[in-house]
Design an enzyme around this catalytic site. Structure first.
Site, PDB file in Angstrom:
ATOM      1  N   LEU A   1      10.831 -20.394  -4.482  1.00  0.00           N
ATOM      2  CA  LEU A   1       9.822 -19.510  -3.877  1.00  0.00           C
ATOM      3  C   LEU A   1       8.518 -19.576  -4.672  1.00  0.00           C
ATOM      4  CD1 LEU A   1       9.325 -16.885  -1.942  1.00  0.00           C
ATOM      5  CD2 LEU A   1       9.456 -15.702  -4.126  1.00  0.00           C
TER       6      LEU A   1
ATOM      7  N   HIS B   1       2.814   3.445  -9.046  1.00  0.00           N
ATOM      8  CA  HIS B   1       2.495   2.023  -9.282  1.00  0.00           C
ATOM      9  C   HIS B   1       3.680   1.316  -9.948  1.00  0.00           C
ATOM     10  CE1 HIS B   1      -1.467   2.491  -7.801  1.00  0.00           C
ATOM     11  NE2 HIS B   1      -1.900   3.251  -8.797  1.00  0.00           N
TER      12      HIS B   1
ATOM     13  N   ASP C   1       0.829  -1.207   0.000  1.00  0.00           N
ATOM     14  CA  ASP C   1       0.000   0.000   0.000  1.00  0.00           C
ATOM     15  C   ASP C   1       0.869   1.265   0.000  1.00  0.00           C
ATOM     16  OD1 ASP C   1      -2.871   1.037   2.036  1.00  0.00           O
ATOM     17  OD2 ASP C   1      -2.319   1.386  -0.057  1.00  0.00           O
TER      18      ASP C   1
HETATM   19  C1  LIG Z   1      -3.358  -1.403  -6.410  1.00  0.00           C
HETATM   20  C2  LIG Z   1      -2.537  -1.314  -5.162  1.00  0.00           C
HETATM   21  C3  LIG Z   1      -1.392  -2.278  -5.140  1.00  0.00           C
HETATM   22  C4  LIG Z   1      -2.052   0.099  -4.954  1.00  0.00           C
HETATM   23  C5  LIG Z   1      -1.449   0.338  -3.591  1.00  0.00           C
HETATM   24  O1  LIG Z   1      -1.162   1.713  -3.427  1.00  0.00           O
HETATM   25  P1  LIG Z   1      -2.357   2.751  -3.400  1.00  0.00           P
HETATM   26  O2  LIG Z   1      -2.709   3.134  -4.790  1.00  0.00           O
HETATM   27  O3  LIG Z   1      -3.497   2.242  -2.576  1.00  0.00           O
HETATM   28  O4  LIG Z   1      -1.693   4.013  -2.719  1.00  0.00           O
HETATM   29  P2  LIG Z   1      -2.437   5.002  -1.695  1.00  0.00           P
HETATM   30  O5  LIG Z   1      -2.830   4.174  -0.508  1.00  0.00           O
HETATM   31  O6  LIG Z   1      -1.392   6.036  -1.362  1.00  0.00           O
HETATM   32  O7  LIG Z   1      -3.640   5.551  -2.421  1.00  0.00           O
HETATM   33 MG   LIG Z   2      -4.032   2.419  -0.658  1.00  0.00          MG
END
Ligand SMILES: CC(C)CCOP(=O)(O)OP(=O)(O)O
Ligand SMILES: [Mg+2]
Length: 240
Positions: free
Chosen positions: A127, A33, A16
């Site tokens: 893995l 991303h 995240d």
């Molecule tokens: C699709 C998922 C892996 C993306 C993770 O990061 P995020 O886009 O949720 O980032 P944020 O929490 O900062 O919005």
């Molecule tokens: Mg997020």
């Protein structure tokens, strides 16, 4: 230092913070991303190096569809790119790949690339990477309930035949030798499970870090692994 004999067999990661990482740097979300994709590829190498047997990553949840269309389309394209890289890497480093989640809503081209990569790496013994795409813990539990209910309706089993192990065998994670994560890592400071593997996480050690996922590297993994090794898992009982 880390002790090999106390390594978690199965590490799960909620990756995240990609978007916030990009915004903090004045970069477009797509860059966040992309950086997250690179961090994930590096994480599979690191887990293999440190002797982790299964690594499950939460790459796209059922809730992520509410994002802007261009971001979702970009992510689907990125998953194709990362899968191709992973497949080449996996052939070299003896990785296996499984995909869990409701694939029916994913683009056909992505499903083809995923199936090809799973097939190409199927016989490997290193893995085992599990990528959760359009996955949710409630979806996983519900799809088992529907299968089991059909078996009872068709007279194949009786209600009393529904045991934990029989149920667990029909979850999407059944293809891995260690279906239940020993350690769950979540980045970006959020302290939530977000409908990840609900059944499988029953006794998993939870570990949260402030860092955004793109910044999660080897020192951060080592810190997470040593935190895990210092914990005492009682499974409801106690030793002393
Ligand atoms: C699709 C998922 C892996 C993306 C993770 O990061 P995020 O886009 O949720 O980032 P944020 O929490 O900062 O919005
Ligand atoms: Mg997020």
């Amino acid at each position: 230092g880390l002790r090999r004999e106390l390594m978690p067999n199965h590490v799960a990661v909620i990756m995240d913070g990609n978007r916030r990482w990009a915004l903090e740097r004045g970069l477009p979300v797509e860059q966040g991303h992309r950086a997250g994709g690179q961090a994930m590829t590096e994480l599979t190498r690191l887990c293999s190096k440190w002797g982790v047997k299964v690594l499950t990553v939460f790459a796209f949840s059922t809730e992520n569809w509410i994002r802007p269309k261009e971001e979702v389309d970009f992510l689907m394209m990125l998953f194709e790119e990362v899968t191709k890289t992973f497949s080449e890497e996996g052939a070299r480093l003896n990785f296996r790949l499984s995909v869990i989640g409701d694939k029916s809503k994913l683009p056909k081209s992505l499903n083809q690339i995923l199936a090809r990569a799973e097939q190409a790496l199927k016989a490997n013994s290193g893995l085992h990477a599990v990528i959760a795409l359009n996955y949710s813990g409630r979806y996983d539990i519900l799809q088992v309930c529907q299968k089991v209910a059909n078996h009872v309706k068709d007279g194949l089993i009786q209600p009393e035949d529904i045991t934990q192990s029989m149920f667990e065998e029909q979850l999407e994670t059944t293809g891995t030798k260690y279906p239940n994560p020993d350690l769950l890592i979540r980045t970006s400071g959020e302290h939530r499970i977000s409908n990840f593997m609900l059944w499988q996480l029953a006794y998993t050690e939870l570990y949260f870090v402030e860092k955004m996922f793109p910044d999660f590297g080897e020192t951060d993994l080592i810190e997470a692994l040593s935190s895990f090794q210092q914990r005492q898992r009682r499974y409801g009982g106690y030793k002393y």
